[in-house]
Design a protein around this motif. Sequence first.
Motif, PDB file in Angstrom:
ATOM      1  N   ASP A 227       0.817  -1.217   0.000  1.00 37.43           N
ATOM      2  CA  ASP A 227       0.000   0.000   0.000  1.00 37.43           C
ATOM      3  C   ASP A 227       0.848   1.264   0.000  1.00 37.43           C
ATOM      4  O   ASP A 227       0.343   2.355  -0.304  1.00 37.43           O
ATOM      5  CB  ASP A 227      -0.921   0.025   1.225  1.00 37.43           C
ATOM      6  CG  ASP A 227      -2.053  -0.978   1.132  1.00 37.43           C
ATOM      7  OD1 ASP A 227      -2.767  -0.957   0.118  1.00 37.43           O
ATOM      8  OD2 ASP A 227      -2.213  -1.778   2.074  1.00 37.43           O
ATOM      9  N   ARG A 235      -6.394   2.042  -2.098  1.00 39.48           N
ATOM     10  CA  ARG A 235      -6.961   1.752  -0.771  1.00 39.48           C
ATOM     11  C   ARG A 235      -6.441   2.731   0.276  1.00 39.48           C
ATOM     12  O   ARG A 235      -7.217   3.253   1.102  1.00 39.48           O
ATOM     13  CB  ARG A 235      -6.630   0.314  -0.374  1.00 39.48           C
ATOM     14  CG  ARG A 235      -7.257  -0.122   0.948  1.00 39.48           C
ATOM     15  CD  ARG A 235      -7.115  -1.624   1.140  1.00 39.48           C
ATOM     16  NE  ARG A 235      -5.810  -2.001   1.642  1.00 39.48           N
ATOM     17  CZ  ARG A 235      -5.586  -2.439   2.899  1.00 39.48           C
ATOM     18  NH1 ARG A 235      -6.585  -2.529   3.759  1.00 39.48           N
ATOM     19  NH2 ARG A 235      -4.380  -2.782   3.273  1.00 39.48           N
ATOM     20  N   ASP A 238      -7.779   6.382  -0.546  1.00 35.27           N
ATOM     21  CA  ASP A 238      -9.209   6.542  -0.251  1.00 35.27           C
ATOM     22  C   ASP A 238      -9.484   6.534   1.248  1.00 35.27           C
ATOM     23  O   ASP A 238     -10.492   7.089   1.699  1.00 35.27           O
ATOM     24  CB  ASP A 238     -10.008   5.435  -0.940  1.00 35.27           C
ATOM     25  CG  ASP A 238      -9.989   5.559  -2.456  1.00 35.27           C
ATOM     26  OD1 ASP A 238      -9.520   6.595  -2.965  1.00 35.27           O
ATOM     27  OD2 ASP A 238     -10.429   4.606  -3.137  1.00 35.27           O
TER      28      ASP A 238
END
Length: 290
Positions: A227, A235, A238
Amino acid sequence: MTHATALKETVGRYGIWSVGLRSEDPDRRGELAEAAAELEELGYGAVWLGGNTSAANAAPLIRATSRLTVGTSIQSIWEHEPDATAAAFAELEAAHPGRFLLGLGVSHAKRAEQYRRPYSALVTYLDGLDAAGFPADRRVLAALGPKSLELTRDRSAGAIPYLVTPEHTAHARELLGEGPLLAPELAVVPETDPTRARTLAREFLGIYLPLPNYTNNFLRHGFTEDDLTDGGSDRLVDALFAWGDETAIRARIDSFFAAGADHVALQVVDGSPRDALPRKAWRDLADLLA
């Protein structure tokens, strides 16, 4: 009324987080004063001055307004001595009682040459403030991890975590208990196109992903190393940013309150220089939150 309750009422539910409002450029003094007065008129309860700020940065905005709370977010413990911090607070408090909140933090190893054992250094700094007579109920800590949040609970008025998710807010509330102020920062991207919104978010996030204090916190709360690559996954983006139409942005802000926040400090991210004053966006947000 307890000190904690009074503080929550004073700062209200919404504030503005801004690097631009801390400018020390004398040519911008009038512009900053006018912007602060408008934020007060719009109904925001507090402004949070981004970057390594101090009471000296807060004073002009306090003088330009009548009730707005002005907080540092954050004052680095490595660059301001406790005695000098307490003296500056006492001077500002005498002139404008109850208007200034000291937000303290340990900054980052890449930004502070003296950075060593940050938790112990923060404890020592708080000891110094106590010795100098700085009231614990007028300081808040930029706490992310469990130990820092527990220290916040025990030795300050609350927490002002930066670059966090509602899940972190829920965790912080559990550790803090109900009393202390919990006032996370939330970046708002006023953009409905997903590609454009995420591009703006990643441009903003780029300066933070190299800093372990933030990335370690992301990893503690369910994100993975994947990530953190290529500017941050969808992900991660957001989870950290409010973007979309008015309904989506309002829902994202409300999710922090549902998780236990008392106040949310909103930072507009629209592609402008970081020291800009996005006054139209601040007005639009005020309308959205009314």
